[in-house]
Scaffold this motif. Structure first.
Motif, PDB file in Angstrom:
ATOM      1  N   ALA A  25      23.717   1.935  48.198  1.00 41.51           N
ATOM      2  CA  ALA A  25      24.018   1.547  49.339  1.00 41.51           C
ATOM      3  C   ALA A  25      25.742   1.639  49.239  1.00 41.51           C
ATOM      4  N   ARG A  26      26.131   0.831  48.412  1.00 39.69           N
ATOM      5  CA  ARG A  26      27.706   0.611  48.183  1.00 39.69           C
ATOM      6  C   ARG A  26      28.292   2.021  47.934  1.00 39.69           C
ATOM      7  N   SER A  27      27.900   2.834  47.372  1.00 39.94           N
ATOM      8  CA  SER A  27      28.601   4.144  47.194  1.00 39.94           C
ATOM      9  C   SER A  27      28.509   4.887  48.480  1.00 39.94           C
ATOM     10  N   LEU A  28      27.716   4.563  49.284  1.00 42.53           N
ATOM     11  CA  LEU A  28      27.771   5.138  50.807  1.00 42.53           C
ATOM     12  C   LEU A  28      28.731   4.466  51.745  1.00 42.53           C
ATOM     13  N   THR A  29      28.512   3.314  51.592  1.00 38.91           N
ATOM     14  CA  THR A  29      29.343   2.391  52.704  1.00 38.91           C
ATOM     15  C   THR A  29      30.787   2.146  52.285  1.00 38.91           C
ATOM     16  N   ASN A  30      30.901   1.902  51.054  1.00 44.43           N
ATOM     17  CA  ASN A  30      32.159   1.546  50.582  1.00 44.43           C
ATOM     18  C   ASN A  30      32.781   0.262  51.076  1.00 44.43           C
ATOM     19  N   ALA A 104      39.827  -0.608  36.472  1.00 43.72           N
ATOM     20  CA  ALA A 104      39.099   0.801  36.031  1.00 43.72           C
ATOM     21  C   ALA A 104      37.943   0.895  37.009  1.00 43.72           C
ATOM     22  N   GLY A 105      37.248  -0.039  37.487  1.00 43.92           N
ATOM     23  CA  GLY A 105      36.217  -0.116  38.290  1.00 43.92           C
ATOM     24  C   GLY A 105      36.920   0.416  39.877  1.00 43.92           C
ATOM     25  N   ARG A 106      37.719  -0.083  40.354  1.00 45.21           N
ATOM     26  CA  ARG A 106      38.497   0.212  41.484  1.00 45.21           C
ATOM     27  C   ARG A 106      39.044   1.809  41.576  1.00 45.21           C
ATOM     28  N   GLU A 107      39.566   2.118  40.326  1.00 44.98           N
ATOM     29  CA  GLU A 107      39.966   3.641  40.130  1.00 44.98           C
ATOM     30  C   GLU A 107      38.748   4.462  40.221  1.00 44.98           C
ATOM     31  N   LEU A 108      37.563   4.145  39.664  1.00 48.95           N
ATOM     32  CA  LEU A 108      36.422   4.943  39.670  1.00 48.95           C
ATOM     33  C   LEU A 108      35.866   4.966  41.035  1.00 48.95           C
ATOM     34  N   LYS A 109      35.899   3.810  41.687  1.00 55.12           N
ATOM     35  CA  LYS A 109      35.357   3.764  43.094  1.00 55.12           C
ATOM     36  C   LYS A 109      36.311   4.394  44.031  1.00 55.12           C
ATOM     37  N   ALA A 122      24.639  12.358  44.925  1.00 56.05           N
ATOM     38  CA  ALA A 122      23.859  12.785  43.817  1.00 56.05           C
ATOM     39  C   ALA A 122      24.455  12.174  42.573  1.00 56.05           C
ATOM     40  N   LEU A 123      25.770  11.746  42.229  1.00 58.61           N
ATOM     41  CA  LEU A 123      26.194  11.269  41.178  1.00 58.61           C
ATOM     42  C   LEU A 123      25.617   9.858  40.914  1.00 58.61           C
ATOM     43  N   VAL A 124      25.706   9.104  42.093  1.00 54.91           N
ATOM     44  CA  VAL A 124      25.382   7.854  42.097  1.00 54.91           C
ATOM     45  C   VAL A 124      24.025   7.594  41.729  1.00 54.91           C
ATOM     46  N   LEU A 125      23.046   8.437  42.480  1.00 52.93           N
ATOM     47  CA  LEU A 125      21.680   8.456  42.214  1.00 52.93           C
ATOM     48  C   LEU A 125      21.163   8.736  40.855  1.00 52.93           C
ATOM     49  N   VAL A 126      21.841   9.584  40.197  1.00 48.95           N
ATOM     50  CA  VAL A 126      21.420  10.392  38.820  1.00 48.95           C
ATOM     51  C   VAL A 126      22.138   9.490  37.764  1.00 48.95           C
ATOM     52  N   GLY A 127      23.556   9.286  37.950  1.00 51.34           N
ATOM     53  CA  GLY A 127      24.335   8.778  36.802  1.00 51.34           C
ATOM     54  C   GLY A 127      24.361   6.995  37.171  1.00 51.34           C
ATOM     55  N   ASP A 184      29.772   0.412  35.984  1.00 51.95           N
ATOM     56  CA  ASP A 184      28.892  -1.011  35.781  1.00 51.95           C
ATOM     57  C   ASP A 184      29.860  -2.123  36.108  1.00 51.95           C
ATOM     58  N   ALA A 185      31.173  -2.118  35.795  1.00 49.75           N
ATOM     59  CA  ALA A 185      31.966  -2.997  36.283  1.00 49.75           C
ATOM     60  C   ALA A 185      32.311  -3.015  37.726  1.00 49.75           C
ATOM     61  N   SER A 186      32.533  -1.890  38.339  1.00 48.56           N
ATOM     62  CA  SER A 186      32.529  -1.945  39.846  1.00 48.56           C
ATOM     63  C   SER A 186      31.399  -1.965  40.494  1.00 48.56           C
ATOM     64  N   HIS A 187      30.122  -2.124  39.999  1.00 49.17           N
ATOM     65  CA  HIS A 187      28.790  -2.355  40.702  1.00 49.17           C
ATOM     66  C   HIS A 187      28.054  -3.425  40.004  1.00 49.17           C
ATOM     67  N   PRO A 188      28.491  -4.513  39.685  1.00 54.63           N
ATOM     68  CA  PRO A 188      27.724  -5.537  38.826  1.00 54.63           C
ATOM     69  C   PRO A 188      26.458  -5.739  39.781  1.00 54.63           C
TER      70      PRO A 188
END
Length: 192
Positions: A25-30, A104-109, A122-127, A184-188
């Motif tokens: 959900a976080r990957s979708l909503t930000n 690093a988490g913010r940059e990835l996000k 797709a990346l969030v679901l699989v990775g 992992d750091a950006s989505h604890p």
């Protein structure tokens, strides 16, 4: 035989999947508040329609499909609202973390949010959530080859955005291959 809605197994499995639902959900909503609302709404809908779930089938795929469908339904209605689509105002209201992993988490996000939504999910679901390609295809309602293509294109684009070698992203590896520490750091995992 107890129905799904009264089954302790159904309830326990649903609770175990909440962190993965939050990450997706976080990957979708930000947005943390929208993430919480989306996950809560998906759980309420799953619980109220638990009788429609067939025990022994893939509960994660069923829950993620409910969450994804709810996201698109809400997004469709919000198109008419005026808000802070770039998050500029919201970003000014937050305090930046001092830890290196937070950066690093913010940059990835930020890089993930630059991807088309189909590649990002797709990346969030699989990775990120550890779903198999087959589960991700089922959740997204598309062919297995489409998911594999989206993951591949998303990883390449993500690496390009972040100035990395495509093999260094850690996202999109099949289940069991692990995820990147930046993810992992950006989505604890929250204990809430």
């Amino acid at each position: 035989m107890p129905s799904a809605e009264t089954s302790p197994t159904f309830r326990d499995e649903l609770v175990k999947l909440i962190p993965a639902m939050r990450a997706f959900a976080r990957s979708l909503t930000n947005n943390a508040a929208d993430t919480d609302d989306l996950v809560q709404d998906a759980i309420v809908r799953a619980w109220s329609h638990a009788g429609q779930f067939t025990p022994g089938t893939n509960l994660r795929a069923w829950l993620f499909t409910i969450l994804r469908n709810r996201y698109y339904s809400v997004a469709k209605h919000q198109q008419r609202e005026v808000g802070d689509p770039d998050g500029v105002h919201t970003a000014r209201l937050t305090i930046s973390p001092a830890q290196e992993w937070g950066i690093a988490g913010r940059e990835l996000k930020a890089a993930l949010m630059k991807l088309p939504v189909e590649q990002r999910e797709a990346l969030v679901l699989v990775g990120g959530a550890g779903a198999s390609y087959e589960e991700a295809a089922e959740i997204c309602g598309c062919a297995l080859g489409t998911i594999k293509s989206r993951v591949n294109r998303g990883r390449a684009r993500l690496a390009d955005i972040m100035g990395m070698d495509p093999g260094d992203t850690g996202l999109g590896a099949p289940t069991g291959m692990g995820t990147s520490s930046a993810w992992d750091a950006s989505h604890p995992v929250s204990s809430h």
